[in-house]
Scaffold this motif. Structure first.
Motif, PDB file in Angstrom:
ATOM      1  N   GLY A 195      40.048  54.501  19.296  1.00 35.51           N
ATOM      2  CA  GLY A 195      38.847  54.911  20.038  1.00 35.51           C
ATOM      3  C   GLY A 195      37.594  54.485  19.309  1.00 35.51           C
ATOM      4  O   GLY A 195      37.660  53.913  18.214  1.00 35.51           O
ATOM      5  N   THR A 196      36.475  54.795  19.911  1.00 36.38           N
ATOM      6  CA  THR A 196      35.193  54.440  19.304  1.00 36.38           C
ATOM      7  C   THR A 196      34.745  55.528  18.323  1.00 36.38           C
ATOM      8  O   THR A 196      34.159  55.231  17.288  1.00 36.38           O
ATOM      9  CB  THR A 196      34.128  54.250  20.413  1.00 36.38           C
ATOM     10  N   THR A 226      34.486  64.209  17.938  1.00 41.12           N
ATOM     11  CA  THR A 226      34.094  65.533  18.464  1.00 41.12           C
ATOM     12  C   THR A 226      35.267  66.502  18.299  1.00 41.12           C
ATOM     13  O   THR A 226      36.383  66.092  17.966  1.00 41.12           O
ATOM     14  CB  THR A 226      33.771  65.451  19.969  1.00 41.12           C
ATOM     15  N   GLY A 272      36.768  67.733  20.659  1.00 38.37           N
ATOM     16  CA  GLY A 272      37.738  67.311  21.686  1.00 38.37           C
ATOM     17  C   GLY A 272      38.705  66.277  21.134  1.00 38.37           C
ATOM     18  O   GLY A 272      39.918  66.362  21.347  1.00 38.37           O
ATOM     19  N   HIS A 273      38.178  65.296  20.401  1.00 41.12           N
ATOM     20  CA  HIS A 273      39.054  64.312  19.748  1.00 41.12           C
ATOM     21  C   HIS A 273      39.984  65.017  18.762  1.00 41.12           C
ATOM     22  O   HIS A 273      41.174  64.722  18.696  1.00 41.12           O
ATOM     23  CB  HIS A 273      38.225  63.286  18.961  1.00 41.12           C
ATOM     24  N   LYS A 286      30.248  48.337  23.003  1.00 39.15           N
ATOM     25  CA  LYS A 286      29.399  49.527  22.827  1.00 39.15           C
ATOM     26  C   LYS A 286      28.490  49.330  21.612  1.00 39.15           C
ATOM     27  O   LYS A 286      28.879  48.668  20.658  1.00 39.15           O
ATOM     28  CB  LYS A 286      30.273  50.756  22.571  1.00 39.15           C
ATOM     29  N   GLY A 313      39.897  43.201  17.371  1.00 38.58           N
ATOM     30  CA  GLY A 313      40.808  42.343  18.138  1.00 38.58           C
ATOM     31  C   GLY A 313      41.646  43.180  19.083  1.00 38.58           C
ATOM     32  O   GLY A 313      41.312  44.326  19.398  1.00 38.58           O
ATOM     33  N   LEU A 314      42.761  42.603  19.471  1.00 37.70           N
ATOM     34  CA  LEU A 314      43.603  43.269  20.474  1.00 37.70           C
ATOM     35  C   LEU A 314      44.358  44.459  19.880  1.00 37.70           C
ATOM     36  O   LEU A 314      44.968  44.355  18.816  1.00 37.70           O
ATOM     37  CB  LEU A 314      44.625  42.281  21.015  1.00 37.70           C
ATOM     38  N   LEU A 315      44.317  45.539  20.613  1.00 38.88           N
ATOM     39  CA  LEU A 315      44.991  46.758  20.161  1.00 38.88           C
ATOM     40  C   LEU A 315      46.499  46.543  19.985  1.00 38.88           C
ATOM     41  O   LEU A 315      47.098  47.043  19.027  1.00 38.88           O
ATOM     42  CB  LEU A 315      44.703  47.874  21.182  1.00 38.88           C
ATOM     43  N   ARG A 368      46.225  58.635  23.974  1.00 34.24           N
ATOM     44  CA  ARG A 368      44.922  58.689  24.631  1.00 34.24           C
ATOM     45  C   ARG A 368      44.740  60.100  25.182  1.00 34.24           C
ATOM     46  O   ARG A 368      45.700  60.744  25.606  1.00 34.24           O
ATOM     47  CB  ARG A 368      44.834  57.669  25.772  1.00 34.24           C
ATOM     48  N   ARG A 394      40.835  63.832  29.827  1.00 36.46           N
ATOM     49  CA  ARG A 394      40.022  65.037  29.978  1.00 36.46           C
ATOM     50  C   ARG A 394      39.924  65.488  31.418  1.00 36.46           C
ATOM     51  O   ARG A 394      39.888  66.660  31.725  1.00 36.46           O
ATOM     52  CB  ARG A 394      38.611  64.784  29.436  1.00 36.46           C
ATOM     53  N   LEU A 400      33.466  67.229  27.189  1.00 35.39           N
ATOM     54  CA  LEU A 400      32.796  66.624  26.023  1.00 35.39           C
ATOM     55  C   LEU A 400      32.905  65.116  26.029  1.00 35.39           C
ATOM     56  O   LEU A 400      33.917  64.547  26.418  1.00 35.39           O
ATOM     57  CB  LEU A 400      33.466  67.094  24.730  1.00 35.39           C
ATOM     58  N   SER A 403      31.213  61.745  23.351  1.00 36.67           N
ATOM     59  CA  SER A 403      30.341  61.440  22.215  1.00 36.67           C
ATOM     60  C   SER A 403      28.914  61.181  22.686  1.00 36.67           C
ATOM     61  O   SER A 403      27.953  61.625  22.052  1.00 36.67           O
ATOM     62  CB  SER A 403      30.879  60.230  21.453  1.00 36.67           C
ATOM     63  N   SER A 404      28.755  60.484  23.807  1.00 38.03           N
ATOM     64  CA  SER A 404      27.396  60.174  24.308  1.00 38.03           C
ATOM     65  C   SER A 404      26.634  61.445  24.646  1.00 38.03           C
ATOM     66  O   SER A 404      25.448  61.568  24.348  1.00 38.03           O
ATOM     67  CB  SER A 404      27.443  59.325  25.577  1.00 38.03           C
TER      68      SER A 404
HETATM   69  N1  COA Z   1      37.083  64.596  23.427  1.00 37.69           N
HETATM   70  C1  COA Z   1      35.824  64.168  23.505  1.00 37.69           C
HETATM   71  N2  COA Z   1      35.480  62.963  23.992  1.00 37.69           N
HETATM   72  C2  COA Z   1      36.472  62.162  24.382  1.00 37.69           C
HETATM   73  C3  COA Z   1      37.820  62.541  24.333  1.00 37.69           C
HETATM   74  C4  COA Z   1      38.113  63.824  23.834  1.00 37.69           C
HETATM   75  N3  COA Z   1      39.360  64.284  23.750  1.00 37.69           N
HETATM   76  N4  COA Z   1      38.564  61.545  24.809  1.00 37.69           N
HETATM   77  C5  COA Z   1      37.717  60.560  25.136  1.00 37.69           C
HETATM   78  N5  COA Z   1      36.457  60.936  24.887  1.00 37.69           N
HETATM   79  C6  COA Z   1      35.231  60.207  25.167  1.00 37.69           C
HETATM   80  C7  COA Z   1      34.693  59.477  23.980  1.00 37.69           C
HETATM   81  O1  COA Z   1      33.848  60.325  23.226  1.00 37.69           O
HETATM   82  C8  COA Z   1      33.951  58.348  24.624  1.00 37.69           C
HETATM   83  O2  COA Z   1      32.706  58.810  25.003  1.00 37.69           O
HETATM   84  P1  COA Z   1      31.449  57.856  25.021  1.00 37.69           P
HETATM   85  O3  COA Z   1      31.731  56.800  26.039  1.00 37.69           O
HETATM   86  O4  COA Z   1      30.392  58.788  25.395  1.00 37.69           O
HETATM   87  O5  COA Z   1      31.302  57.276  23.642  1.00 37.69           O
HETATM   88  C9  COA Z   1      34.754  58.052  25.899  1.00 37.69           C
HETATM   89  O6  COA Z   1      35.502  59.217  26.139  1.00 37.69           O
HETATM   90  C10 COA Z   1      35.694  56.888  25.782  1.00 37.69           C
HETATM   91  O7  COA Z   1      36.218  56.954  24.544  1.00 37.69           O
HETATM   92  P2  COA Z   1      37.187  56.199  23.611  1.00 37.69           P
HETATM   93  O8  COA Z   1      38.427  56.984  23.501  1.00 37.69           O
HETATM   94  O9  COA Z   1      36.482  55.973  22.338  1.00 37.69           O
HETATM   95  O10 COA Z   1      37.539  54.929  24.348  1.00 37.69           O
HETATM   96  P3  COA Z   1      36.760  53.637  24.410  1.00 37.69           P
HETATM   97  O11 COA Z   1      36.787  53.347  25.851  1.00 37.69           O
HETATM   98  O12 COA Z   1      35.458  53.668  23.747  1.00 37.69           O
HETATM   99  O13 COA Z   1      37.697  52.718  23.527  1.00 37.69           O
HETATM  100  C11 COA Z   1      39.607  51.323  23.118  1.00 37.69           C
HETATM  101  C12 COA Z   1      38.866  52.253  24.045  1.00 37.69           C
HETATM  102  C13 COA Z   1      38.914  51.074  21.807  1.00 37.69           C
HETATM  103  C14 COA Z   1      40.935  51.973  22.827  1.00 37.69           C
HETATM  104  C15 COA Z   1      39.797  50.001  23.898  1.00 37.69           C
HETATM  105  O14 COA Z   1      38.544  49.480  24.237  1.00 37.69           O
HETATM  106  C16 COA Z   1      40.574  48.965  23.125  1.00 37.69           C
HETATM  107  O15 COA Z   1      41.768  49.046  23.052  1.00 37.69           O
HETATM  108  N6  COA Z   1      39.899  47.958  22.550  1.00 37.69           N
HETATM  109  C17 COA Z   1      40.528  46.897  21.767  1.00 37.69           C
HETATM  110  C18 COA Z   1      40.575  45.564  22.534  1.00 37.69           C
HETATM  111  C19 COA Z   1      41.762  45.522  23.445  1.00 37.69           C
HETATM  112  O16 COA Z   1      42.903  45.563  23.045  1.00 37.69           O
HETATM  113  N7  COA Z   1      41.474  45.423  24.738  1.00 37.69           N
HETATM  114  C20 COA Z   1      42.473  45.421  25.768  1.00 37.69           C
HETATM  115  C21 COA Z   1      42.736  46.818  26.220  1.00 37.69           C
HETATM  116  S1  COA Z   1      43.737  46.851  27.652  1.00 37.69           S
END
Ligand code: COA
Length: 166
Positions: free
Chosen positions: A15-16, A21, A23-24, A48, A78-80, A94, A97, A133, A135-136
């Motif tokens: 995640g980012t 939080t 929640g995380h 982001k 890079g790729l997850l 993941r 919510r 919840l 992060s934003s």
């Molecule tokens: N509690 C609080 N907030 C939560 C939460 C929880 N339990 N679960 C998710 N969130 C929120 C986060 O705070 C975040 O909020 P924000 O947008 O306000 O910052 C939002 O939900 C999304 O969060 P996150 O879990 O960080 O996902 P992301 O969409 O930012 O990141 C990755 C997703 C990094 C896993 C994805 O982009 C990735 O895999 N990237 C690597 C490249 C790749 O492989 N791409 C192909 C993917 S198919």
């Protein structure tokens, strides 16, 4: 179906985390009870524009999980799925919510599965008190002088306040 290249007991929670939080943390605690080892991994090079650097985000997560012995903190770019392979892990955690999370998560889970059929995404629901919840939202609240103490740890609260003062 047995695949010797992967360790089924290691899960990755990507995640980012800008910032982590409660929640995380709720999701991390749940996953740490199910899997032998959980790697919480901060994604870098995302589109982001985070408030906190990767190092700061890692520091905040480490502080939050310091008492959970089977959780480690890392970063990836890079790729997850490539990162999963490097760590011999095939389980992705993941948090779900609300229904609104579903579409995006569904797309990511299926794309990751398409890219690597060994990857399994496990969705965990945080406690209902954290379902709204994000992060934003927390950063916005803090910028407007709102009280975020119920949503993040004392350490994260302090870091956000320091960042806002800069
Ligand atoms: N509690 C609080 N907030 C939560 C939460 C929880 N339990 N679960 C998710 N969130 C929120 C986060 O705070 C975040 O909020 P924000 O947008 O306000 O910052 C939002 O939900 C999304 O969060 P996150 O879990 O960080 O996902 P992301 O969409 O930012 O990141 C990755 C997703 C990094 C896993 C994805 O982009 C990735 O895999 N990237 C690597 C490249 C790749 O492989 N791409 C192909 C993917 S198919």
């Amino acid at each position: 179906m047995k695949n010797n290249n992967v360790n089924r007991k290691i899960a990755i929670y990507p995640g980012t985390f800008d910032p982590i939080t409660n929640g995380h943390l709720d999701v991390i605690k749940r996953a740490s009870k199910i899997f032998d080892k959980l790697i919480v991994s901060v994604a870098i090079n995302l589109s982001k524009k985070p408030m906190f650097s990767t190092i700061e985000r890692v520091e905040m997560i480490k502080e939050a999980v310091k008492e959970i012995t089977n959780v480690s903190v890392d970063t990836f770019s890079g790729l997850l799925i490539d990162y999963c392979k490097e760590n011999k892990a095939f389980i992705l955690i993941r948090g779900l919510r609300a229904i609104s999370d579903f579409e995006n998560e569904f797309q990511m889970a299926l794309m990751n599965r398409k890219l690597d059929k060994n990857i399994e995404t496990v969705f965990l629901m945080p406690s209902e008190e954290f379902t709204y919840l994000s992060s934003s939202l927390i950063k916005e609240l803090a910028l407007l002088n709102g009280d975020i103490s119920n949503f993040v740890s004392g350490f994260v609260n302090k870091k956000i306040k320091e960042k806002i003062k800069c």
